[in-house]
Write a protein that holds these residues in place. Structure first.
Motif, PDB file in Angstrom:
ATOM      1  N   SER A   1      -7.907   7.269 -15.336  1.00  0.00           N
ATOM      2  CA  SER A   1      -8.191   7.804 -14.156  1.00  0.00           C
ATOM      3  C   SER A   1      -7.858   7.287 -12.851  1.00  0.00           C
ATOM      4  O   SER A   1      -7.461   7.526 -11.764  1.00  0.00           O
ATOM      5  N   ARG A   2      -7.531   5.621 -12.952  1.00  0.00           N
ATOM      6  CA  ARG A   2      -7.181   5.010 -11.963  1.00  0.00           C
ATOM      7  C   ARG A   2      -5.809   5.310 -11.199  1.00  0.00           C
ATOM      8  O   ARG A   2      -4.785   5.212 -12.111  1.00  0.00           O
ATOM      9  N   PRO A   3      -5.553   5.134 -10.156  1.00  0.00           N
ATOM     10  CA  PRO A   3      -4.270   5.664  -9.656  1.00  0.00           C
ATOM     11  C   PRO A   3      -3.501   4.232  -9.794  1.00  0.00           C
ATOM     12  O   PRO A   3      -4.192   3.160  -9.904  1.00  0.00           O
ATOM     13  N   VAL A   4      -2.205   4.531 -10.060  1.00  0.00           N
ATOM     14  CA  VAL A   4      -1.267   3.354 -10.101  1.00  0.00           C
ATOM     15  C   VAL A   4      -0.374   3.453  -8.748  1.00  0.00           C
ATOM     16  O   VAL A   4       0.138   4.392  -8.554  1.00  0.00           O
ATOM     17  N   TYR A   5      -0.193   2.232  -8.222  1.00  0.00           N
ATOM     18  CA  TYR A   5       0.538   2.118  -7.008  1.00  0.00           C
ATOM     19  C   TYR A   5       1.788   1.401  -7.194  1.00  0.00           C
ATOM     20  O   TYR A   5       1.889   0.479  -8.082  1.00  0.00           O
ATOM     21  N   GLY A   6       2.714   1.758  -6.420  1.00  0.00           N
ATOM     22  CA  GLY A   6       4.046   0.912  -6.369  1.00  0.00           C
ATOM     23  C   GLY A   6       4.304   0.237  -5.111  1.00  0.00           C
ATOM     24  O   GLY A   6       3.582  -0.257  -4.538  1.00  0.00           O
ATOM     25  N   THR A   7       5.492   0.184  -4.842  1.00  0.00           N
ATOM     26  CA  THR A   7       5.988  -0.443  -3.515  1.00  0.00           C
ATOM     27  C   THR A   7       6.770   0.484  -2.776  1.00  0.00           C
ATOM     28  O   THR A   7       7.815   1.225  -3.397  1.00  0.00           O
ATOM     29  N   LEU A   8       6.553   0.498  -1.499  1.00  0.00           N
ATOM     30  CA  LEU A   8       7.164   1.321  -0.592  1.00  0.00           C
ATOM     31  C   LEU A   8       8.781   1.080  -0.685  1.00  0.00           C
ATOM     32  O   LEU A   8       9.035  -0.066  -0.447  1.00  0.00           O
ATOM     33  N   SER A   9       9.786   1.974  -0.712  1.00  0.00           N
ATOM     34  CA  SER A   9      11.039   1.834  -0.509  1.00  0.00           C
ATOM     35  C   SER A   9      11.718   2.873   0.182  1.00  0.00           C
ATOM     36  O   SER A   9      11.304   4.211   0.075  1.00  0.00           O
ATOM     37  N   PRO A  10      12.447   2.677   0.971  1.00  0.00           N
ATOM     38  CA  PRO A  10      13.261   3.801   1.796  1.00  0.00           C
ATOM     39  C   PRO A  10      13.957   4.788   0.909  1.00  0.00           C
ATOM     40  O   PRO A  10      14.519   4.489  -0.182  1.00  0.00           O
ATOM     41  N   GLN A  11      13.462   6.144   1.294  1.00  0.00           N
ATOM     42  CA  GLN A  11      14.259   7.137   0.177  1.00  0.00           C
ATOM     43  C   GLN A  11      15.231   8.105   1.286  1.00  0.00           C
ATOM     44  O   GLN A  11      15.002   7.992   2.424  1.00  0.00           O
ATOM     45  N   PRO A  12      16.201   8.716   0.611  1.00  0.00           N
ATOM     46  CA  PRO A  12      16.971   9.625   1.433  1.00  0.00           C
ATOM     47  C   PRO A  12      16.183  10.717   1.824  1.00  0.00           C
ATOM     48  O   PRO A  12      15.456  11.240   1.035  1.00  0.00           O
ATOM     49  N   GLY A  13      16.502  11.135   3.033  1.00  0.00           N
ATOM     50  CA  GLY A  13      15.903  12.223   3.681  1.00  0.00           C
ATOM     51  C   GLY A  13      15.948  12.166   5.326  1.00  0.00           C
ATOM     52  O   GLY A  13      16.056  11.157   5.616  1.00  0.00           O
TER      53      GLY A  13
ATOM     54  N   LEU B   1      -1.375  17.017  -1.099  1.00  0.00           N
ATOM     55  CA  LEU B   1      -1.417  18.039  -2.277  1.00  0.00           C
ATOM     56  C   LEU B   1      -1.890  19.336  -1.665  1.00  0.00           C
ATOM     57  O   LEU B   1      -1.298  20.365  -2.362  1.00  0.00           O
ATOM     58  N   GLU B   2      -3.095  19.267  -1.019  1.00  0.00           N
ATOM     59  CA  GLU B   2      -3.321  20.689  -0.500  1.00  0.00           C
ATOM     60  C   GLU B   2      -2.441  21.512   0.174  1.00  0.00           C
ATOM     61  O   GLU B   2      -2.463  22.400   0.254  1.00  0.00           O
ATOM     62  N   ALA B   3      -1.534  20.619   1.145  1.00  0.00           N
ATOM     63  CA  ALA B   3      -0.554  21.332   1.779  1.00  0.00           C
ATOM     64  C   ALA B   3       0.835  22.013   1.015  1.00  0.00           C
ATOM     65  O   ALA B   3       1.738  22.075   1.506  1.00  0.00           O
ATOM     66  N   GLY B   4       0.631  21.564  -0.157  1.00  0.00           N
ATOM     67  CA  GLY B   4       1.775  21.786  -1.265  1.00  0.00           C
ATOM     68  C   GLY B   4       2.916  20.877  -1.114  1.00  0.00           C
ATOM     69  O   GLY B   4       4.120  21.120  -1.670  1.00  0.00           O
ATOM     70  N   ILE B   5       2.766  19.680  -0.707  1.00  0.00           N
ATOM     71  CA  ILE B   5       3.730  18.677  -0.952  1.00  0.00           C
ATOM     72  C   ILE B   5       3.978  18.087  -2.170  1.00  0.00           C
ATOM     73  O   ILE B   5       2.826  17.867  -2.948  1.00  0.00           O
ATOM     74  N   ASP B   6       5.102  17.993  -2.806  1.00  0.00           N
ATOM     75  CA  ASP B   6       5.291  17.830  -4.238  1.00  0.00           C
ATOM     76  C   ASP B   6       5.131  16.307  -4.318  1.00  0.00           C
ATOM     77  O   ASP B   6       5.206  15.424  -3.508  1.00  0.00           O
ATOM     78  N   HIS B   7       4.081  16.041  -5.485  1.00  0.00           N
ATOM     79  CA  HIS B   7       3.884  14.598  -5.892  1.00  0.00           C
ATOM     80  C   HIS B   7       5.051  13.688  -5.924  1.00  0.00           C
ATOM     81  O   HIS B   7       4.975  12.606  -5.529  1.00  0.00           O
ATOM     82  N   THR B   8       6.260  14.236  -6.037  1.00  0.00           N
ATOM     83  CA  THR B   8       7.408  13.184  -6.451  1.00  0.00           C
ATOM     84  C   THR B   8       8.032  12.678  -5.200  1.00  0.00           C
ATOM     85  O   THR B   8       8.941  11.988  -5.108  1.00  0.00           O
ATOM     86  N   SER B   9       7.521  13.474  -3.928  1.00  0.00           N
ATOM     87  CA  SER B   9       8.009  13.147  -2.553  1.00  0.00           C
ATOM     88  C   SER B   9       7.127  12.113  -2.079  1.00  0.00           C
ATOM     89  O   SER B   9       7.173  11.691  -0.731  1.00  0.00           O
ATOM     90  N   ILE B  10       6.130  11.727  -2.691  1.00  0.00           N
ATOM     91  CA  ILE B  10       4.913  10.732  -1.993  1.00  0.00           C
ATOM     92  C   ILE B  10       4.923   9.295  -2.776  1.00  0.00           C
ATOM     93  O   ILE B  10       5.058   9.128  -4.112  1.00  0.00           O
ATOM     94  N   GLN B  11       5.015   8.546  -1.702  1.00  0.00           N
ATOM     95  CA  GLN B  11       5.135   6.991  -2.484  1.00  0.00           C
ATOM     96  C   GLN B  11       4.046   6.437  -1.713  1.00  0.00           C
ATOM     97  O   GLN B  11       3.336   6.634  -0.908  1.00  0.00           O
ATOM     98  N   THR B  12       3.333   5.679  -2.780  1.00  0.00           N
ATOM     99  CA  THR B  12       1.978   4.723  -2.245  1.00  0.00           C
ATOM    100  C   THR B  12       2.156   3.332  -2.310  1.00  0.00           C
ATOM    101  O   THR B  12       2.726   2.854  -3.560  1.00  0.00           O
ATOM    102  N   GLU B  13       1.447   2.284  -1.725  1.00  0.00           N
ATOM    103  CA  GLU B  13       1.406   1.142  -1.853  1.00  0.00           C
ATOM    104  C   GLU B  13       0.146   0.708  -1.438  1.00  0.00           C
ATOM    105  O   GLU B  13      -0.209   0.842  -0.202  1.00  0.00           O
ATOM    106  N   HIS B  14      -0.703   0.081  -2.311  1.00  0.00           N
ATOM    107  CA  HIS B  14      -1.974  -0.751  -1.921  1.00  0.00           C
ATOM    108  C   HIS B  14      -1.893  -1.858  -1.322  1.00  0.00           C
ATOM    109  O   HIS B  14      -1.097  -2.838  -1.849  1.00  0.00           O
ATOM    110  N   ARG B  15      -2.526  -2.153  -0.200  1.00  0.00           N
ATOM    111  CA  ARG B  15      -2.332  -3.378   0.703  1.00  0.00           C
ATOM    112  C   ARG B  15      -3.841  -3.760   1.290  1.00  0.00           C
ATOM    113  O   ARG B  15      -4.411  -2.628   1.468  1.00  0.00           O
TER     114      ARG B  15
END
Length: 198
Positions: free
Chosen positions: A8-20, A117-131
């Motif tokens: 159940s623990r979230p897994v975080y990555g590193t933010l990187s610039p995405q096209p958009g 997610l409640e707003a309907g944003i696809d999870h593949t469009s979300i990046q996370t980084e724990h700091r």
């Protein structure tokens, strides 16, 4: 670090610039450093259509560094609760292709992810980084109250006063770790309190 067996623990990555065309950043405290690190990797003009929502915390650091990125919009708020209406409105008005970047504490990331997610944003469009801090947002399973910024094990529920064992189980629905009464059999039995989640 949490054991790998706790799925159940979230897994975080590193933010990187995405096209958009549109980029929304939500961060607190040290999360600003993840955004400025991304800024060093991004192409010129990357932040021209970016919106940054930042909760600096008690120290109030990193504001100037984020403003130096020259985002199209910059909001600084005293708490996540105060920033939430702005975040929800921004998500409600978002166009297809919005890229969402969340950085900072687990409490902020979890709550912002929940709103997205409640707003309907696809999870593949979300990046996370724990700091920053490892302080936890904890839900008491007995009274259902949420206690913010828990750094100790056990911790006292800020709503009902029970002494809680802070479990590593994380509820994505609640954006909180679960806390269960540690001395339910004998309330006079009080284990030593240690600062674990700094």
């Amino acid at each position: 670090m949490a054991a790998k067996s706790i799925i159940s623990r979230p897994v975080y990555g590193t933010l990187s610039p995405q096209p958009g065309k549109h980029h929304l950043f939500v961060a607190d405290a040290e999360g600003a450093l993840a955004i400025t690190d991304l800024g060093r990797k991004a192409a010129d003009g990357f932040f021209a259509d970016a919106h940054i929502i930042f909760i600096p915390g008690n120290e109030g650091q990193h504001v100037a560094a984020l403003e130096a990125l020259k985002p199209a919009q910059f909001y600084q708020g005293p708490s996540f609760a105060s920033a939430l209406p702005r975040l929800k409105q921004t998500l409600a008005n978002a166009h297809m292709g919005l890229r969402l970047y969340l950085a900072g504490t687990e409490g902020l990331i979890g709550q912002a992810m929940q709103a997205a997610l409640e707003a309907g944003i696809d999870h593949t469009s979300i990046q996370t980084e724990h700091r920053g801090s490892l302080a936890r947002r904890v839900q008491c399973v007995h009274c259902k109250g949420i206690t913010e910024n828990v750094t100790t094990q056990p911790a006292t529920c800020s709503h009902c006063g029970l002494l809680l064992l802070v479990r590593d189980h994380y509820s994505r629905r609640l954006a909180a770790f679960q806390g269960v009464c540690i001395n339910a059999e004998d309330r006079s039995e009080i284990p030593p309190v240690e600062e674990i989640f700094r």
